[in-house]
Design a protein around this motif. Structure first.
Motif, short mmCIF file in Angstrom:
data_model
loop_
_atom_site.label_atom_id
_atom_site.label_comp_id
_atom_site.label_asym_id
_atom_site.label_seq_id
_atom_site.Cartn_x
_atom_site.Cartn_y
_atom_site.Cartn_z
N LEU A 160 0.82 -1.21 0.00
CA LEU A 160 0.00 0.00 0.00
C LEU A 160 0.85 1.26 0.00
O LEU A 160 0.55 2.22 -0.70
CB LEU A 160 -0.94 0.01 1.21
N SER A 161 1.92 1.24 0.77
CA SER A 161 2.81 2.40 0.83
C SER A 161 3.35 2.75 -0.55
O SER A 161 3.39 3.92 -0.94
CB SER A 161 3.96 2.10 1.80
N GLU A 162 3.73 1.74 -1.33
CA GLU A 162 4.25 1.98 -2.68
C GLU A 162 3.13 2.36 -3.65
O GLU A 162 3.32 3.22 -4.50
CB GLU A 162 5.02 0.76 -3.19
N LEU A 163 1.96 1.72 -3.51
CA LEU A 163 0.85 2.05 -4.41
C LEU A 163 0.30 3.44 -4.16
O LEU A 163 -0.30 4.03 -5.05
CB LEU A 163 -0.26 1.00 -4.30
N LEU A 164 0.50 3.97 -2.98
CA LEU A 164 0.10 5.35 -2.71
C LEU A 164 0.99 6.33 -3.47
O LEU A 164 0.62 7.48 -3.67
CB LEU A 164 0.13 5.65 -1.21
N LYS A 165 2.17 5.87 -3.91
CA LYS A 165 3.11 6.71 -4.66
C LYS A 165 2.98 6.54 -6.17
O LYS A 165 3.13 7.49 -6.93
CB LYS A 165 4.55 6.39 -4.27
N ARG A 166 2.71 5.27 -6.61
CA ARG A 166 2.69 4.99 -8.06
C ARG A 166 2.02 3.65 -8.32
O ARG A 166 1.91 2.82 -7.43
CB ARG A 166 4.10 4.98 -8.63
N ASN A 167 1.59 3.46 -9.56
CA ASN A 167 1.03 2.18 -9.99
C ASN A 167 2.16 1.16 -10.12
O ASN A 167 3.29 1.52 -10.47
CB ASN A 167 0.30 2.31 -11.32
N LEU A 168 1.83 -0.11 -9.86
CA LEU A 168 2.85 -1.16 -9.90
C LEU A 168 2.34 -2.40 -10.61
O LEU A 168 1.15 -2.72 -10.54
CB LEU A 168 3.25 -1.56 -8.48
N ARG A 169 3.27 -3.10 -11.23
CA ARG A 169 2.99 -4.43 -11.77
C ARG A 169 3.42 -5.44 -10.70
O ARG A 169 4.21 -5.13 -9.81
CB ARG A 169 3.76 -4.64 -13.06
N LEU A 170 2.91 -6.66 -10.79
CA LEU A 170 3.28 -7.69 -9.82
C LEU A 170 4.80 -7.87 -9.79
O LEU A 170 5.40 -8.02 -8.72
CB LEU A 170 2.59 -9.02 -10.14
N LYS A 171 5.41 -7.79 -10.95
CA LYS A 171 6.87 -7.94 -11.05
C LYS A 171 7.58 -6.87 -10.21
O LYS A 171 8.56 -7.15 -9.51
CB LYS A 171 7.28 -7.82 -12.52
N ASP A 172 7.07 -5.64 -10.25
CA ASP A 172 7.65 -4.54 -9.46
C ASP A 172 7.50 -4.81 -7.96
O ASP A 172 8.41 -4.56 -7.18
CB ASP A 172 6.97 -3.21 -9.78
N ILE A 173 6.34 -5.31 -7.58
CA ILE A 173 6.08 -5.62 -6.17
C ILE A 173 7.02 -6.73 -5.71
O ILE A 173 7.61 -6.64 -4.63
CB ILE A 173 4.60 -5.99 -5.96
#
Length: 107
Positions: free
Chosen positions: A32-45
């Motif tokens: 959630l912390s990262e998604l609050l900054k930018r969209n992500l792909r599963l690979k990025d996560i």
């Protein structure tokens, strides 16, 4: 929809407990912390959380989708591209995560 079943039922009598149940999980706060900054792909996560199994991440992503905190978008292209993003409801967690960060910085 899917046959997803929440492992821990939500209680309707305590707002703090409901919120904590939605955002708690081994990987949910970091995702959630990262998604609050930018969209992500599963690979990025996965790259950001290498110690997390793909199965655990996928399960927690499903829970957050079911709880309307995030959304999943499939792009009609090859190779397949799927992206996760924060929803308007999930975006309301911004001040919560900011406060948690500020508190953690004081420890």
């Amino acid at each position: 929809m899917s046959s997803y079943q929440r492992k821990t039922p939500l209680k309707n009598d305590c707002s703090i407990e409901k919120t904590l149940l939605l955002i708690s999980g081994k990987w949910k706060p970091a995702i959630l912390s990262e998604l609050l900054k930018r969209n992500l792909r599963l690979k990025d996560i996965q790259e950001g959380l290498p110690e997390a199994s793909k199965r655990a991440l996928t399960q927690q992503l499903k829970e957050m989708i079911e709880d309307s905190l995030i959304q999943k978008k499939d792009f009609n292209q090859y190779p397949k591209k799927t992206e996760y993003s924060i929803t308007p409801l999930g975006n309301k967690l911004t001040p919560v995560f900011k406060a948690l960060t500020e508190f953690g910085d004081q420890l």
